[in-house]
Motif scaffolding. Structure first.
Motif, PDB file in Angstrom:
ATOM      1  N   ALA A  84       0.936  -1.201  -0.039  1.00  0.00           N
ATOM      2  CA  ALA A  84      -0.151  -0.076   0.057  1.00  0.00           C
ATOM      3  C   ALA A  84       1.015   1.209  -0.181  1.00  0.00           C
ATOM      4  O   ALA A  84       1.727   1.365   0.827  1.00  0.00           O
ATOM      5  N   THR A  85       0.773   2.311  -0.921  1.00  0.00           N
ATOM      6  CA  THR A  85       1.522   3.320  -1.064  1.00  0.00           C
ATOM      7  C   THR A  85       0.903   4.202   0.354  1.00  0.00           C
ATOM      8  O   THR A  85      -0.095   4.562   0.561  1.00  0.00           O
ATOM      9  N   ILE A  86       2.139   4.925   0.835  1.00  0.00           N
ATOM     10  CA  ILE A  86       2.012   5.716   1.795  1.00  0.00           C
ATOM     11  C   ILE A  86       2.502   6.821   1.773  1.00  0.00           C
ATOM     12  O   ILE A  86       2.552   7.726   2.619  1.00  0.00           O
ATOM     13  N   GLY A  87       3.388   7.123   0.616  1.00  0.00           N
ATOM     14  CA  GLY A  87       4.202   8.419   0.642  1.00  0.00           C
ATOM     15  C   GLY A  87       5.016   8.293  -0.627  1.00  0.00           C
ATOM     16  O   GLY A  87       5.124   7.543  -1.282  1.00  0.00           O
ATOM     17  N   ARG A  88       6.038   9.572  -0.698  1.00  0.00           N
ATOM     18  CA  ARG A  88       6.906   9.339  -1.544  1.00  0.00           C
ATOM     19  C   ARG A  88       8.301  10.010  -1.068  1.00  0.00           C
ATOM     20  O   ARG A  88       8.287  10.491  -0.066  1.00  0.00           O
ATOM     21  N   ALA A  89       9.649   9.401  -1.522  1.00  0.00           N
ATOM     22  CA  ALA A  89      10.584   9.748  -1.254  1.00  0.00           C
ATOM     23  C   ALA A  89      12.004   9.762  -2.147  1.00  0.00           C
ATOM     24  O   ALA A  89      11.506   9.313  -3.297  1.00  0.00           O
ATOM     25  N   GLU A  90      12.870  10.097  -1.989  1.00  0.00           N
ATOM     26  CA  GLU A  90      14.298  10.203  -2.720  1.00  0.00           C
ATOM     27  C   GLU A  90      15.094   9.369  -2.094  1.00  0.00           C
ATOM     28  O   GLU A  90      15.206   9.004  -0.738  1.00  0.00           O
ATOM     29  N   VAL A  91      15.914   8.784  -2.877  1.00  0.00           N
ATOM     30  CA  VAL A  91      17.010   7.819  -2.570  1.00  0.00           C
ATOM     31  C   VAL A  91      18.211   8.691  -2.213  1.00  0.00           C
ATOM     32  O   VAL A  91      18.593   9.679  -2.714  1.00  0.00           O
ATOM     33  N   VAL A  92      18.749   8.149  -0.995  1.00  0.00           N
ATOM     34  CA  VAL A  92      19.845   8.768  -0.517  1.00  0.00           C
ATOM     35  C   VAL A  92      20.773   7.700  -0.077  1.00  0.00           C
ATOM     36  O   VAL A  92      20.533   6.476  -0.052  1.00  0.00           O
ATOM     37  N   VAL A  93      22.207   8.108   0.119  1.00  0.00           N
ATOM     38  CA  VAL A  93      23.423   7.019   0.542  1.00  0.00           C
ATOM     39  C   VAL A  93      23.251   7.334   2.112  1.00  0.00           C
ATOM     40  O   VAL A  93      23.473   8.405   2.522  1.00  0.00           O
TER      41      VAL A  93
END
Length: 113
Positions: A84-93
């Motif tokens: 279930a989609t709960i949000g959005r994010a960016e990939v980081v190290v």
């Protein structure tokens, strides 16, 4: 199964229940359902994108093939919990691993029963 084969009083005593006219112990404080749910493990995933293609194209894929996805480069990715989609994010190290930086998060209270 006869009554002699199945002693309900002994079973209830073993489980800590009451039988007959014995006095019940003080009731244990009940936890709220959300408190119990907090310990259940869930699978969190970050979805990069998807593609729909005919089976013939899938069968033709080989090492080094490139497949275009439905998401633009640089666009935030979907955070999913158990699908279930709960949000959005960016990939980081994060150290030596990938991590995610949350840029949008839905109301997680709506996931509770």
């Amino acid at each position: 199964m006869s009554q002699s084969d199945f002693d309900t009083s002994a079973l209830l005593n073993a489980l800590g229940g009451k039988t007959g006219d014995t006095e019940a112990p003080a009731p244990a404080s009940r936890r709220e359902p959300l408190q119990l749910l907090r310990r259940i493990p869930v699978r969190l995933t970050l979805e990069v994108g998807s593609a729909t293609l005919p089976l013939s194209e899938l069968m033709a894929l080989e090492h080094g093939s490139v497949l275009e996805l439905d998401r633009l480069a640089g666009e935030p990715l979907s955070i999913k919990v158990n699908g279930a989609t709960i949000g959005r994010a960016e990939v980081v190290v994060a150290g030596e691993n990938y991590g995610l930086k949350i840029v949008e998060l839905d109301d997680l209270g709506s996931l509770a029963p």
